[in-house]
Enzyme design. Structure first.
Site, PDB file in Angstrom:
ATOM      1  N   SER A   1     -11.827   1.588  -0.136  1.00  0.00           N
ATOM      2  CA  SER A   1     -11.250   2.884   0.233  1.00  0.00           C
ATOM      3  C   SER A   1     -10.295   3.383  -0.848  1.00  0.00           C
ATOM      4  O   SER A   1      -9.919   4.552  -0.853  1.00  0.00           O
ATOM      5  CB  SER A   1     -10.510   2.765   1.566  1.00  0.00           C
ATOM      6  OG  SER A   1      -9.430   1.860   1.448  1.00  0.00           O
ATOM      7  N   GLN A   2      -9.893   2.491  -1.779  1.00  0.00           N
ATOM      8  CA  GLN A   2      -8.957   2.912  -2.832  1.00  0.00           C
ATOM      9  C   GLN A   2      -9.561   3.972  -3.753  1.00  0.00           C
ATOM     10  O   GLN A   2      -8.835   4.764  -4.346  1.00  0.00           O
ATOM     11  CB  GLN A   2      -8.499   1.705  -3.656  1.00  0.00           C
ATOM     12  CG  GLN A   2      -7.513   0.821  -2.898  1.00  0.00           C
ATOM     13  CD  GLN A   2      -7.039  -0.357  -3.734  1.00  0.00           C
ATOM     14  OE1 GLN A   2      -7.188  -0.376  -4.952  1.00  0.00           O
ATOM     15  NE2 GLN A   2      -6.476  -1.345  -3.076  1.00  0.00           N
TER      16      GLN A   2
ATOM     17  N   ARG B   1     -13.336  -6.520 -11.117  1.00  0.00           N
ATOM     18  CA  ARG B   1     -13.237  -5.733  -9.878  1.00  0.00           C
ATOM     19  C   ARG B   1     -13.831  -4.349 -10.120  1.00  0.00           C
ATOM     20  O   ARG B   1     -13.349  -3.600 -10.960  1.00  0.00           O
ATOM     21  CB  ARG B   1     -11.778  -5.647  -9.418  1.00  0.00           C
ATOM     22  CG  ARG B   1     -11.202  -7.016  -9.097  1.00  0.00           C
ATOM     23  CD  ARG B   1      -9.754  -6.953  -8.667  1.00  0.00           C
ATOM     24  NE  ARG B   1      -9.598  -6.341  -7.347  1.00  0.00           N
ATOM     25  CZ  ARG B   1      -8.409  -6.142  -6.775  1.00  0.00           C
ATOM     26  NH1 ARG B   1      -7.297  -6.493  -7.405  1.00  0.00           N
ATOM     27  NH2 ARG B   1      -8.328  -5.590  -5.576  1.00  0.00           N
TER      28      ARG B   1
ATOM     29  N   LYS C   1     -12.075  -8.356  -3.746  1.00  0.00           N
ATOM     30  CA  LYS C   1     -10.612  -8.309  -3.735  1.00  0.00           C
ATOM     31  C   LYS C   1     -10.066  -9.166  -4.888  1.00  0.00           C
ATOM     32  O   LYS C   1     -10.730  -9.355  -5.902  1.00  0.00           O
ATOM     33  CB  LYS C   1     -10.101  -8.781  -2.376  1.00  0.00           C
ATOM     34  CG  LYS C   1     -10.502  -7.858  -1.225  1.00  0.00           C
ATOM     35  CD  LYS C   1      -9.633  -6.610  -1.181  1.00  0.00           C
ATOM     36  CE  LYS C   1      -9.851  -5.823   0.087  1.00  0.00           C
ATOM     37  NZ  LYS C   1      -8.845  -4.785   0.273  1.00  0.00           N
TER      38      LYS C   1
ATOM     39  N   ASP D   1      -7.727  -7.069   5.212  1.00  0.00           N
ATOM     40  CA  ASP D   1      -6.717  -7.989   4.673  1.00  0.00           C
ATOM     41  C   ASP D   1      -6.168  -8.904   5.765  1.00  0.00           C
ATOM     42  O   ASP D   1      -6.090 -10.123   5.600  1.00  0.00           O
ATOM     43  CB  ASP D   1      -5.573  -7.211   4.012  1.00  0.00           C
ATOM     44  CG  ASP D   1      -5.982  -6.647   2.658  1.00  0.00           C
ATOM     45  OD1 ASP D   1      -7.084  -6.986   2.180  1.00  0.00           O
ATOM     46  OD2 ASP D   1      -5.216  -5.857   2.077  1.00  0.00           O
TER      47      ASP D   1
ATOM     48  N   SER E   1       0.828  -1.210   0.000  1.00  0.00           N
ATOM     49  CA  SER E   1       0.000   0.000   0.000  1.00  0.00           C
ATOM     50  C   SER E   1       0.859   1.255   0.000  1.00  0.00           C
ATOM     51  O   SER E   1       0.580   2.212  -0.723  1.00  0.00           O
ATOM     52  CB  SER E   1      -0.904   0.027   1.234  1.00  0.00           C
ATOM     53  OG  SER E   1      -1.721  -1.108   1.277  1.00  0.00           O
TER      54      SER E   1
ATOM     55  N   ARG F   1      -3.013 -13.882  -0.663  1.00  0.00           N
ATOM     56  CA  ARG F   1      -3.374 -14.025   0.759  1.00  0.00           C
ATOM     57  C   ARG F   1      -3.957 -15.410   1.066  1.00  0.00           C
ATOM     58  O   ARG F   1      -3.774 -15.932   2.164  1.00  0.00           O
ATOM     59  CB  ARG F   1      -4.324 -12.923   1.201  1.00  0.00           C
ATOM     60  CG  ARG F   1      -3.710 -11.559   1.054  1.00  0.00           C
ATOM     61  CD  ARG F   1      -4.142 -10.531   2.062  1.00  0.00           C
ATOM     62  NE  ARG F   1      -3.515  -9.256   1.735  1.00  0.00           N
ATOM     63  CZ  ARG F   1      -2.260  -8.930   1.998  1.00  0.00           C
ATOM     64  NH1 ARG F   1      -1.474  -9.779   2.632  1.00  0.00           N
ATOM     65  NH2 ARG F   1      -1.768  -7.767   1.633  1.00  0.00           N
TER      66      ARG F   1
ATOM     67  N   ASN G   1     -16.216  -6.405   1.880  1.00  0.00           N
ATOM     68  CA  ASN G   1     -15.270  -6.059   0.810  1.00  0.00           C
ATOM     69  C   ASN G   1     -14.268  -7.170   0.508  1.00  0.00           C
ATOM     70  O   ASN G   1     -13.538  -7.103  -0.472  1.00  0.00           O
ATOM     71  CB  ASN G   1     -14.623  -4.682   1.050  1.00  0.00           C
ATOM     72  CG  ASN G   1     -13.377  -4.723   1.880  1.00  0.00           C
ATOM     73  OD1 ASN G   1     -13.192  -5.596   2.721  1.00  0.00           O
ATOM     74  ND2 ASN G   1     -12.513  -3.767   1.655  1.00  0.00           N
TER      75      ASN G   1
END
Length: 427
Positions: A170-171, A124, A340, A313, A23, A386, A336
């Site tokens: 939030s991106q 996405r 992803k 995450d 990030s 992940r 959310n």
């Protein structure tokens, strides 16, 4: 398909020096490219997402040099918005941290640029960001499906009053915030809905301040950004270690420590995912905080019922750690996960069942009851870094686990499995 079988791990002990935060790395690269002056970024993450951002910046004429290990980058700032000579297509893989901020930044001035990516990127959603940019004057065309990439950007963003839905990612807000200071007019950004992943907005605001731009944050409901500003290089900037990546090692220690210490983040880190350590503590592990480290020591783990909206995450790691906790764990407010790298709620529920857990998958929650003994399973990773890292924790039992497509960790942590092996003692 390539696979990796992890044999049972009896104990973990040691120190992990974390790779740079994804990030922070991609935000810092873009701000350095937009800034006046030369910026030296150290502890930059070398991963797929960061390479996509670097390739895009190079195609846009930004000059930079990388060290041999790609963790130090010198960037000559453009001193303002990025412009392409003629029409240009940028391929951004599945890198949301490149797609969203570039979609906004490249709407400044006049450009003709197509942003595209892998098939999953085209699933996405980006419609909330596009709607907001259009309110500010941007000309954007969907080239395939409405509300999803690929996009054609033809400049035109001047600022003004915009609103953005904060409930999916939030991106979208991060992208608007980083772009707005360079617009000719002031921008007022109003948030519709509940803002998810608020700590990620704090990362953005923190980095903007480092590059010389401050904005007015009205309780995360509205942001006022003066137009006609410019970013200034801070000179040298150290990228923090990745707090999401820390979660796997801290959880491993909680389950089968020993003690594991992760360095590169600490009590004053700007990343919200450090709060993951508090969750482990609540479950029963012992946590110790330093300025540049967090350590975790094994404890008897008990189930929790928690809202995880602030650490989506890292919350995935709690889902697999729940296999080792006494009782039924419920993770709430995680809608959310569905938008992803894959639909993580579906993926997590499916793979947890394979190892024997009883799982209830809700619209925005997951409930996990561990089995008496974990089953051996082949874990599908859904091209999601992940998923691969979370399910490595299954090996902390007396059961082996096979991870399919283990190299998908390259998105954020290419040598994850080597680092895990370094602190592991076989069962």
């Amino acid at each position: 398909m390539e696979s990796l079988t992890l044999q049972p791990i009896a104990r973990v002990d040691g120190t992990i020096n974390l790779p740079g935060s994804k990030s922070v790395s991609n935000r810092a690269l873009l701000l350095a490219a937009l800034a006046h002056g030369k910026t030296v970024l150290t502890n930059l993450l070398d991963s797929d997402d960061v390479r996509h951002m670097l390739n895009a910046l190079a195609a846009l004429g930004v000059s930079y040099t990388l060290s041999a290990d790609r963790t130090r980058c010198e960037i000559i700032g453009n001193g303002g918005p990025l412009h392409a000579e003629g029409a240009l297509e940028l391929f951004l893989g599945n890198a949301g941290t490149a797609m969203r901020p570039l979609a906004a930044a490249l709407c400044l001035g006049s450009n003709d640029i197509v942003l595209t990516g892998e098939p999953r990127m085209k699933e996405r959603p980006i419609g909330h960001l596009v709607d907001a940019l259009r309110l500010g004057g941007a000309k954007i065309t969907y080239l395939e499906q409405e509300n999803y990439p690929p996009l054609r950007l033809q400049g035109g963003f001047t600022g003004g009053n915009v609103e953005v839905d904060g409930s999916v990612s939030s991106q979208f807000l991060t992208a608007l915030l980083m772009t707005a200071p360079l617009a000719p007019e002031d921008t007022v950004i109003r948030i519709k809905g509940d803002l998810v992943s608020k700590p990620y907005i704090d990362i953005t605001l923190n980095l903007m301040k480092t590059f010389g731009v401050e904005i007015e944050n009205q309780h995360y409901q509205q942001f006022v950004v003066k137009g006609g500003q410019s970013y200034q290089s801070p000179g040298t900037y150290l990228v923090e270690g990745d707090a999401s990546s820390a979660s796997y090692f801290l959880a491993a220690a909680a389950i089968k420590g020993g003690t594991v210490k992760v360095t590169g983040i600490g009590r004053n880190s700007m990343q919200g995912d450090i709060r993951f350590a508090d969750v482990l503590e609540k479950m029963g592990a012992t946590i110790c905080w330093g300025d540049d480290y967090i350590s975790c020591t094994r404890g008897e783990l008990n189930a929790i019922d928690m809202d995880m909206n602030h650490i989506p995450d890292a919350a995935m790691t709690i889902a697999t750690a729940a296999l080792f906790a006494k009782g039924t764990t419920t993770l709430r407010n995680i809608y959310n996960w569905r938008v992803k790298e894959t639909d993580r709620l579906f993926a997590m529920a499916t793979e947890l069942r394979k190892v024997g857990a009883e799982v209830e998958e809700g619209h925005d929650y997951i409930r996990i009851t561990p089995p008496e003994k974990l089953n051996f399973a082949e874990i599908a990773t859904y091209n999601d870094h992940r998923m691969a890292m979370c399910f490595s924790l299954v090996a902390l039992s007396d059961t082996a686990v096979t991870i399919l497509d283990p190299k998908c960790t390259a998105k954020t942590f290419p040598d994850y499995f080597e680092q895990l092996a370094r602190i592991s003692q076989p069962g």
